[in-house]
Design an enzyme around this catalytic site. Structure first.
Site, mmCIF file in Angstrom:
data_model
loop_
_atom_site.group_PDB
_atom_site.id
_atom_site.type_symbol
_atom_site.label_atom_id
_atom_site.label_comp_id
_atom_site.label_asym_id
_atom_site.label_seq_id
_atom_site.Cartn_x
_atom_site.Cartn_y
_atom_site.Cartn_z
ATOM 1 N N THR A 162 0.868 -1.181 0.000
ATOM 2 C CA THR A 162 0.000 0.000 0.000
ATOM 3 C C THR A 162 0.907 1.233 0.000
ATOM 4 O O THR A 162 1.371 1.658 -1.046
ATOM 5 C CB THR A 162 -0.973 -0.007 1.192
ATOM 6 O OG1 THR A 162 -0.249 -0.210 2.402
ATOM 7 C CG2 THR A 162 -2.007 -1.106 1.023
ATOM 8 N N LYS A 188 4.167 -6.944 3.921
ATOM 9 C CA LYS A 188 3.868 -5.557 3.595
ATOM 10 C C LYS A 188 3.601 -4.832 4.899
ATOM 11 O O LYS A 188 3.083 -5.386 5.867
ATOM 12 C CB LYS A 188 2.684 -5.437 2.639
ATOM 13 C CG LYS A 188 1.319 -5.817 3.174
ATOM 14 C CD LYS A 188 0.581 -4.801 3.997
ATOM 15 C CE LYS A 188 0.526 -3.456 3.333
ATOM 16 N NZ LYS A 188 -0.178 -2.454 4.226
ATOM 17 N N THR A 199 2.153 -8.726 12.310
ATOM 18 C CA THR A 199 2.211 -7.393 11.746
ATOM 19 C C THR A 199 1.552 -7.367 10.384
ATOM 20 O O THR A 199 1.638 -8.326 9.653
ATOM 21 C CB THR A 199 3.653 -6.911 11.607
ATOM 22 O OG1 THR A 199 3.611 -5.556 11.161
ATOM 23 C CG2 THR A 199 4.430 -7.716 10.635
ATOM 24 N N GLU A 280 6.640 4.944 7.413
ATOM 25 C CA GLU A 280 6.237 6.107 6.624
ATOM 26 C C GLU A 280 7.048 7.346 7.017
ATOM 27 O O GLU A 280 7.021 7.787 8.163
ATOM 28 C CB GLU A 280 4.734 6.355 6.806
ATOM 29 C CG GLU A 280 3.912 5.262 6.142
ATOM 30 C CD GLU A 280 2.429 5.323 6.450
ATOM 31 O OE1 GLU A 280 1.670 4.681 5.714
ATOM 32 O OE2 GLU A 280 2.034 6.006 7.416
ATOM 33 N N ASN A 403 0.041 10.482 5.461
ATOM 34 C CA ASN A 403 -1.235 10.146 6.067
ATOM 35 C C ASN A 403 -2.291 11.235 5.969
ATOM 36 O O ASN A 403 -3.488 10.964 6.090
ATOM 37 C CB ASN A 403 -1.012 9.751 7.528
ATOM 38 C CG ASN A 403 -0.400 8.362 7.630
ATOM 39 O OD1 ASN A 403 -1.077 7.369 7.440
ATOM 40 N ND2 ASN A 403 0.893 8.312 7.901
#
Length: 408
Positions: A162, A188, A199, A280, A403
């Protein structure tokens, strides 16, 4: 949503060469679930006689695919099995529609592969709260089945991404009784990472021969030392799933094999750390080592308090040797601590001990150390023998950027 984010500066140079695992084949396709111009559905098929085990999120709002897998994972069967995963849509918090989507996908795949629905393990990852356009996945099943290949694991790793900036894979080989046993895995994960079981999405395959109860016990035990010891942002996903399939193709029994367990743990830790390296917006990979706690559980509580602290993580991002924030995190964790017994290290540099800054502490040396991409924060609580190591990353503005417009 088809744009590819810039690759994490902490990423491996390339996807590793993964061995083919006897009894497993893979396929991936572009189904247009949410993304355009990239594969977003993967299929893995396991041969009859394979054993399957798994661990899943304990979130109270877990997704329909997770609930479906949990209802099946404990059953013994000699039938083949299949794993089907889509990215872009989590099929979570979607009410009756979520369960209906799972049933539709499972039924269509069972009919196409000749595998019982009880041996199909679905997963979805992506945006929460939007109905899954499952008909797009159903329409892609013929193409998936027709393109199954033992060499297709890298494509599968790419299809489940993603916000990931690189596909994650790892492999290990161990010789037992003179015969090679192979393990290969993909994962992922990039954000919403604070596992409470495993996870994100992780799939591991081996040609070892092992009974399901033994495989489940081993997987659960090793998960607590690997995937349950990483965090990016303290948020536990609704979709976290870890499934392992053992085909037995090697003919080597590993139920009580320490060599196999050690190899599997090494692979799991490799994948777990890759998830952290793709956090991220991450620019720093951080190991938090806590020793001297009253118990191992207390050590883990302290370690996660440090690793999850926004103040600690932003100081790391800013390359600021602010050990006071580590003191703060230990103090707020809720686990036993004594200010006057605490010591803190940044790498090999002792920055604080006995409740005060260490004699001879060199701020310039500590500041220079904080410029490294990989950092170790060591904390000794001074109360006992409890120890735990966790892995995390820094918190940068990149996390906000990713985000803030995730659904756009």
């Amino acid at each position: 949503m088809g744009n590819t984010p810039a690759k994490s500066p902490l990423a491996p140079k390339e996807f590793p060469a993964l061995p083919e695992i006897g009894g497993v084949s893979f396929a991936s396709v572009q189904a247009g679930v949410r993304y355009s111009g990239r594969a977003d559905v993967m299929l893995a098929r396991l041969s009859p006689g394979s054993t399957v085990a798994g661990v899943f999120t304990r979130s109270a709002t877990r997704s329909a695919p997770v609930l479906d897998c949990q209802s099946k994972i404990g059953a013994d069967s000699d039938d083949g099995a299949a794993i089907i995963v889509n990215s872009g849509n989590a099929n979570a918090f979607t009410g009756k529609h979520g369960a209906e989507s799972v049933r539709s996908i499972n039924a269509a795949l069972a009919a196409r592969l000749g595998v019982p629905e009880a041996r199909i393990f679905p997963a979805s990852t992506g945006v929460i709260g939007e109905p899954l356009p499952h008909e797009r996945i159903v329409d892609a099943i013929d193409s998936l089945a027709a393109s199954l290949s033992p060499a297709g694991i890298e494509g599968a790793a790419q299809a489940i991404m993603t916000t990931d900036t690189f596909p994650k894979g790892a492999a290990r080989e161990v010789v037992i009784d003179g015969k090679p046993v192979r393990i290969a895995g993909i994962a992922k994960g990039s954000g919403m990472i604070a596992p409470d079981m495993a996870t994100m999405l992780v799939y591991i395959f081996t040609d070892a021969q092992i009974a399901r109860p033994a495989l489940q016990s081993m997987l659960t035990r090793l998960t607590d030392r690997t995937f349950n010891c990483i965090t990016v942002d303290s948020d536990t996903s609704t979709s976290d799933s870890l499934i392992i399939g053992a085909t037995g193709a090697s003919g080597v029994a590993v139920d009580d094999s320490k060599e196999f367990a050690d190899a599997l743990e090494s692979l799991m830790l490799d994948l777990a750390q890759q998830v952290v390296r793709d956090g991220e917006g991450a620019t720093k990979f951080v190991e938090v080592r806590v020793t001297g706690a009253a118990t191992d559980a207390d050590a883990k509580t302290h370690a996660l308090a440090i690793a999850n602290s926004p103040l600690v993580k932003t100081a790391i991002a800013g390359e600021d040797a602010n050990w006071g924030r580590v003191v703060m995190a230990v103090g707020k964790s809720g686990a036993a601590a004594d200010r006057d017994r605490l010591s803190i290290r940044f790498g090999d540099i002792v920055v604080a001990e006995n409740g005060w800054v260490a004699p001879g502490y060199d701020e310039d040396a500590a500041a220079a150390y904080m410029k490294n991409q990989e950092l170790v924060i060591g904390v000794d609580i001074g109360l006992g023998q409890g120890a735990c190591t966790v892995w995390t990353c820094d918190l940068t503005h990149g996390y906000i950027d990713i985000n803030a417009d995730y659904r756009s």
